[in-house]
Design a protein around this motif. Sequence first.
Motif, short mmCIF file in Angstrom:
data_model
loop_
_atom_site.label_atom_id
_atom_site.label_comp_id
_atom_site.label_asym_id
_atom_site.label_seq_id
_atom_site.Cartn_x
_atom_site.Cartn_y
_atom_site.Cartn_z
N ASN A 47 0.75 -1.12 -0.17
CA ASN A 47 -0.12 0.02 -0.08
C ASN A 47 0.87 1.32 -0.15
O ASN A 47 1.97 1.45 1.20
N GLY A 48 0.84 1.97 -0.95
CA GLY A 48 1.86 3.03 -1.19
C GLY A 48 1.47 4.08 -0.15
O GLY A 48 2.51 4.76 0.36
N LEU A 49 0.37 4.21 0.31
CA LEU A 49 0.19 5.47 1.51
C LEU A 49 0.72 4.72 2.68
O LEU A 49 1.16 5.65 3.44
N PHE A 50 0.53 3.54 3.16
CA PHE A 50 1.21 3.23 4.35
C PHE A 50 2.68 3.13 4.10
O PHE A 50 3.12 3.49 5.33
N ASN A 51 3.11 3.06 3.17
CA ASN A 51 4.46 2.97 2.87
C ASN A 51 5.06 4.34 3.13
O ASN A 51 5.89 4.44 3.86
N TRP A 52 4.26 5.46 2.71
CA TRP A 52 4.75 6.83 2.81
C TRP A 52 4.49 7.26 4.30
O TRP A 52 5.50 7.71 5.09
N PHE A 53 3.17 6.71 4.96
CA PHE A 53 3.26 6.92 6.50
C PHE A 53 4.22 6.36 7.26
O PHE A 53 4.65 7.00 8.28
N SER A 54 4.54 5.06 7.11
CA SER A 54 5.29 4.38 7.96
C SER A 54 6.82 4.95 8.01
O SER A 54 7.52 5.10 9.13
N ASN A 55 7.40 5.33 6.79
CA ASN A 55 8.62 5.78 6.51
C ASN A 55 8.76 7.27 6.96
O ASN A 55 9.76 7.50 7.28
N ARG A 56 7.38 8.12 7.04
CA ARG A 56 7.55 9.46 7.26
C ARG A 56 7.66 9.19 9.04
O ARG A 56 8.59 10.19 9.26
N LEU A 57 7.02 8.31 9.46
CA LEU A 57 7.21 8.24 10.96
C LEU A 57 8.50 7.88 11.29
O LEU A 57 9.06 8.42 12.37
N ARG A 58 9.04 6.88 10.60
CA ARG A 58 10.56 6.48 11.03
C ARG A 58 11.58 7.46 11.08
O ARG A 58 12.75 7.15 11.59
#
Length: 312
Positions: free
Chosen positions: A163-174
């Motif tokens: 999921n591209g959105l979860f990809n962006w969200f999780s890596n922005r968080l990390r």
Amino acid sequence: MSRPPKHFDRHFKLALLHPKYWLSWLGIALLMLFGLLPSGVRDPLVRRLATLVFWIAKKPIGIAKANLRACFPEKSATEIETLVRENVQNFVLVLFSQGELLVRSKAHLRRRVTLNGFEHVKAAQAMGQPVIFIMPHVWPIDYAGLRLNLELPMVTMAKAHRNGLFNWFSNRLRSRCGGHVYMREAGIRALLAELKRGNSFFYLPDEDLGPDQSVFAPFLGTVKATLPVVGRLAQAGNAQVLPVKIGYDQHRRQFELTVMPAIAPSDMVGKENEALALNKVVEQVILAYPEQYMWFLRVLKTRPEGEASIYS
């Protein structure tokens, strides 16, 4: 001409507003909302969801039980059932608290995560050495990575979400505290370059990456395929290897993060020795908070030749 670094792009793209992501946006909004709540309000609410998750997530719970039976053959069926229920509860508690890692201040993160053993990091820094932090897949892993990243420059490596959105969200968080999250295909060279720049690396040694180049070594009550790469990386990057453990204390509503003493370089000479040393460290971290390890993962997927899958 140098190649661009293969780390995840944390910049927002308009494509993330596509209707196919609207349900995912709803989930993220829910996480952010829960992240704004005080833990004293959030935790009791979230605990009630754990029972629902336990009855819905049949397949992951089946994997968890298979892992626990293999790793703790001395435990009874009742003990394993209890541990799985505690594991589900901790998963839900950490999941619904993660929004705070983006919406709350860095001072809040310092208060939420008590950091112990940082003298081991300072000792490495005094010798001019970066650090390779070793931590297996535990539910509060992002809390550990970000709390350490507040103290020193760091990078890590992760597998991309479908999921591209979860990809962006999780890596922005990390990467909130300035660290880069590299894609797996970046390879060892990218990590070595970071170590030589003085940046530390957060490594997860317990994932089963298949039989190629892996070595079997004792692990709890069974054996596990382990990729022995850290020793060579540490030697090439003049780095110290420090294990890390973290657990959530539900009574104090705080995370307890501890940096452990360095693994002796001599313990990682040779692939078999390194696999043994890494598995011993993973055991220590898991046994500190066994109810908070990601038992849902197929960490024992690769088995010795002739041995049946434990997930059949």
